[in-house]
Design a protein around this motif. Structure first.
Motif, PDB file in Angstrom:
ATOM      1  N   MET A  28       0.838  -1.185   0.000  1.00  0.00           N
ATOM      2  CA  MET A  28       0.000   0.000   0.000  1.00  0.00           C
ATOM      3  C   MET A  28       0.882   1.248   0.000  1.00  0.00           C
ATOM      4  O   MET A  28       1.905   1.289   0.642  1.00  0.00           O
ATOM      5  N   ARG A  29       0.429   2.269  -0.710  1.00  0.00           N
ATOM      6  CA  ARG A  29       1.118   3.552  -0.692  1.00  0.00           C
ATOM      7  C   ARG A  29       0.628   4.342   0.509  1.00  0.00           C
ATOM      8  O   ARG A  29      -0.514   4.215   0.925  1.00  0.00           O
ATOM      9  N   SER A  30       1.475   5.215   1.009  1.00  0.00           N
ATOM     10  CA  SER A  30       1.047   6.087   2.102  1.00  0.00           C
ATOM     11  C   SER A  30       0.099   7.144   1.558  1.00  0.00           C
ATOM     12  O   SER A  30       0.051   7.401   0.355  1.00  0.00           O
ATOM     13  N   ALA A  31      -0.647   7.779   2.450  1.00  0.00           N
ATOM     14  CA  ALA A  31      -1.629   8.784   2.047  1.00  0.00           C
ATOM     15  C   ALA A  31      -0.972   9.992   1.398  1.00  0.00           C
ATOM     16  O   ALA A  31      -1.616  10.733   0.677  1.00  0.00           O
ATOM     17  N   LEU A  59     -12.037  12.987  -6.411  1.00  0.00           N
ATOM     18  CA  LEU A  59     -11.366  12.986  -5.124  1.00  0.00           C
ATOM     19  C   LEU A  59     -12.376  12.709  -4.014  1.00  0.00           C
ATOM     20  O   LEU A  59     -13.478  13.255  -4.025  1.00  0.00           O
ATOM     21  N   ASP A  60     -12.003  11.862  -3.091  1.00  0.00           N
ATOM     22  CA  ASP A  60     -12.828  11.531  -1.941  1.00  0.00           C
ATOM     23  C   ASP A  60     -12.162  12.149  -0.716  1.00  0.00           C
ATOM     24  O   ASP A  60     -11.164  11.619  -0.210  1.00  0.00           O
ATOM     25  N   ALA A  61     -12.699  13.259  -0.243  1.00  0.00           N
ATOM     26  CA  ALA A  61     -12.087  13.973   0.877  1.00  0.00           C
ATOM     27  C   ALA A  61     -12.089  13.134   2.147  1.00  0.00           C
ATOM     28  O   ALA A  61     -11.129  13.167   2.916  1.00  0.00           O
ATOM     29  N   ALA A  62     -13.152  12.376   2.388  1.00  0.00           N
ATOM     30  CA  ALA A  62     -13.234  11.562   3.602  1.00  0.00           C
ATOM     31  C   ALA A  62     -12.153  10.482   3.628  1.00  0.00           C
ATOM     32  O   ALA A  62     -11.554  10.212   4.660  1.00  0.00           O
ATOM     33  N   ARG A  63     -11.914   9.879   2.483  1.00  0.00           N
ATOM     34  CA  ARG A  63     -10.900   8.814   2.404  1.00  0.00           C
ATOM     35  C   ARG A  63      -9.519   9.334   2.023  1.00  0.00           C
ATOM     36  O   ARG A  63      -8.561   8.565   1.987  1.00  0.00           O
ATOM     37  N   ARG A  64      -9.462  10.619   1.654  1.00  0.00           N
ATOM     38  CA  ARG A  64      -8.203  11.239   1.238  1.00  0.00           C
ATOM     39  C   ARG A  64      -7.552  10.452   0.101  1.00  0.00           C
ATOM     40  O   ARG A  64      -6.379  10.116   0.143  1.00  0.00           O
ATOM     41  N   SER A  65      -8.370  10.152  -0.912  1.00  0.00           N
ATOM     42  CA  SER A  65      -7.859   9.383  -2.045  1.00  0.00           C
ATOM     43  C   SER A  65      -8.581   9.800  -3.316  1.00  0.00           C
ATOM     44  O   SER A  65      -9.587  10.494  -3.281  1.00  0.00           O
ATOM     45  N   GLY A  66      -8.059   9.342  -4.444  1.00  0.00           N
ATOM     46  CA  GLY A  66      -8.688   9.618  -5.725  1.00  0.00           C
ATOM     47  C   GLY A  66      -7.652   9.788  -6.821  1.00  0.00           C
ATOM     48  O   GLY A  66      -6.545   9.258  -6.726  1.00  0.00           O
ATOM     49  N   TRP A  67      -8.026  10.537  -7.854  1.00  0.00           N
ATOM     50  CA  TRP A  67      -7.127  10.780  -8.974  1.00  0.00           C
ATOM     51  C   TRP A  67      -7.377  12.176  -9.526  1.00  0.00           C
ATOM     52  O   TRP A  67      -8.437  12.762  -9.318  1.00  0.00           O
ATOM     53  N   GLN A  88      -0.398  17.511 -24.104  1.00  0.00           N
ATOM     54  CA  GLN A  88       0.360  17.081 -22.931  1.00  0.00           C
ATOM     55  C   GLN A  88      -0.669  16.642 -21.889  1.00  0.00           C
ATOM     56  O   GLN A  88      -1.633  17.364 -21.627  1.00  0.00           O
ATOM     57  N   ILE A  89      -0.478  15.468 -21.309  1.00  0.00           N
ATOM     58  CA  ILE A  89      -1.424  14.964 -20.338  1.00  0.00           C
ATOM     59  C   ILE A  89      -0.670  14.295 -19.199  1.00  0.00           C
ATOM     60  O   ILE A  89       0.236  13.505 -19.438  1.00  0.00           O
ATOM     61  N   THR A  90      -1.017  14.681 -17.994  1.00  0.00           N
ATOM     62  CA  THR A  90      -0.396  14.098 -16.813  1.00  0.00           C
ATOM     63  C   THR A  90      -1.485  13.780 -15.806  1.00  0.00           C
ATOM     64  O   THR A  90      -2.530  14.437 -15.772  1.00  0.00           O
ATOM     65  N   GLY A  91      -1.237  12.776 -14.998  1.00  0.00           N
ATOM     66  CA  GLY A  91      -2.211  12.422 -13.988  1.00  0.00           C
ATOM     67  C   GLY A  91      -1.575  11.667 -12.851  1.00  0.00           C
ATOM     68  O   GLY A  91      -0.467  11.146 -12.980  1.00  0.00           O
ATOM     69  N   GLN A  92      -2.308  11.635 -11.766  1.00  0.00           N
ATOM     70  CA  GLN A  92      -1.808  10.908 -10.609  1.00  0.00           C
ATOM     71  C   GLN A  92      -2.960  10.405  -9.756  1.00  0.00           C
ATOM     72  O   GLN A  92      -4.024  10.999  -9.726  1.00  0.00           O
ATOM     73  N   ARG A  93      -2.714   9.285  -9.119  1.00  0.00           N
ATOM     74  CA  ARG A  93      -3.591   8.802  -8.065  1.00  0.00           C
ATOM     75  C   ARG A  93      -3.034   9.351  -6.775  1.00  0.00           C
ATOM     76  O   ARG A  93      -1.825   9.475  -6.623  1.00  0.00           O
ATOM     77  N   VAL A  94      -3.907   9.669  -5.872  1.00  0.00           N
ATOM     78  CA  VAL A  94      -3.473  10.179  -4.577  1.00  0.00           C
ATOM     79  C   VAL A  94      -4.117   9.368  -3.466  1.00  0.00           C
ATOM     80  O   VAL A  94      -5.193   8.786  -3.651  1.00  0.00           O
ATOM     81  N   GLY A  95      -3.446   9.307  -2.338  1.00  0.00           N
ATOM     82  CA  GLY A  95      -3.990   8.619  -1.177  1.00  0.00           C
ATOM     83  C   GLY A  95      -3.537   7.180  -1.091  1.00  0.00           C
ATOM     84  O   GLY A  95      -2.601   6.762  -1.769  1.00  0.00           O
ATOM     85  N   VAL A  96      -4.216   6.429  -0.258  1.00  0.00           N
ATOM     86  CA  VAL A  96      -3.871   5.031  -0.014  1.00  0.00           C
ATOM     87  C   VAL A  96      -4.523   4.164  -1.078  1.00  0.00           C
ATOM     88  O   VAL A  96      -5.747   4.055  -1.142  1.00  0.00           O
ATOM     89  N   THR A  97      -3.707   3.599  -1.960  1.00  0.00           N
ATOM     90  CA  THR A  97      -4.179   2.695  -2.995  1.00  0.00           C
ATOM     91  C   THR A  97      -3.196   1.558  -3.118  1.00  0.00           C
ATOM     92  O   THR A  97      -2.016   1.714  -2.841  1.00  0.00           O
TER      93      THR A  97
END
Length: 141
Positions: free
Chosen positions: A1-4, A75-83, A123-132
């Motif tokens: 798992m990645r950290s938040a 983005l899910d603020a409660a879970r602190r995750s998304g893309w 140009q396109i960039t993206g990221q997942r954030v949070g615990v995934t």
């Protein structure tokens, strides 16, 4: 798992796929020499973002031929995750956005007709954030 606090980069294909699941994005443009941003409905058509705006909107004139940024996210603020995905490309006003875009897009405000802004995804960039899970972006379909 990645950290938040850790972010996972996304491939171009993943960015386009994720953007196609969102209904709302933001277009960033210059208006009277100042940065401006507007929420818009959109669809991804191939490697282009197509935005519908009501006729008479300021967006077609402000973006015609300009380099703009476009961002969509989930983005899910409660879970602190998304893309989050950001596109940079040239905007142009089109009369016929293509069949898929015509069927899916309606301007958000009432009025007679719509104009369509097409943003090329140069140009396109993206990221997942949070615990995934580490391989979540590889196994998502």
């Amino acid at each position: 798992m990645r950290s938040a606090d850790e972010a996972a980069g996304l491939t171009r294909a993943e960015c386009l796929r994720l953007m196609s699941t969102a209904a709302v994005g933001r277009i960033v443009f210059t208006e009277q020499a100042l940065p401006a941003v507007a929420p818009v409905g959109f669809v991804v058509d191939g490697e282009d973002v197509v935005i519908a705006v009501p006729r008479g909107s300021r967006l077609p004139a402000a973006t015609r031929g300009a380099i703009v940024a476009f961002q969509a996210d989930d983005l899910d603020a409660a879970r602190r995750s998304g893309w989050s995905v950001t596109v940079i490309g040239r905007a142009r006003v089109v009369r016929d956005p293509g069949e898929r875009a015509r069927e899916a897009l309606r301007p958000w405000t009432a009025g007679a007709g719509a104009d369509f802004i097409l943003v090329s995804c140069r140009q396109i960039t993206g990221q997942r954030v949070g615990v995934t899970p580490v391989d979540a972006h590889e196994t998502a379909a």
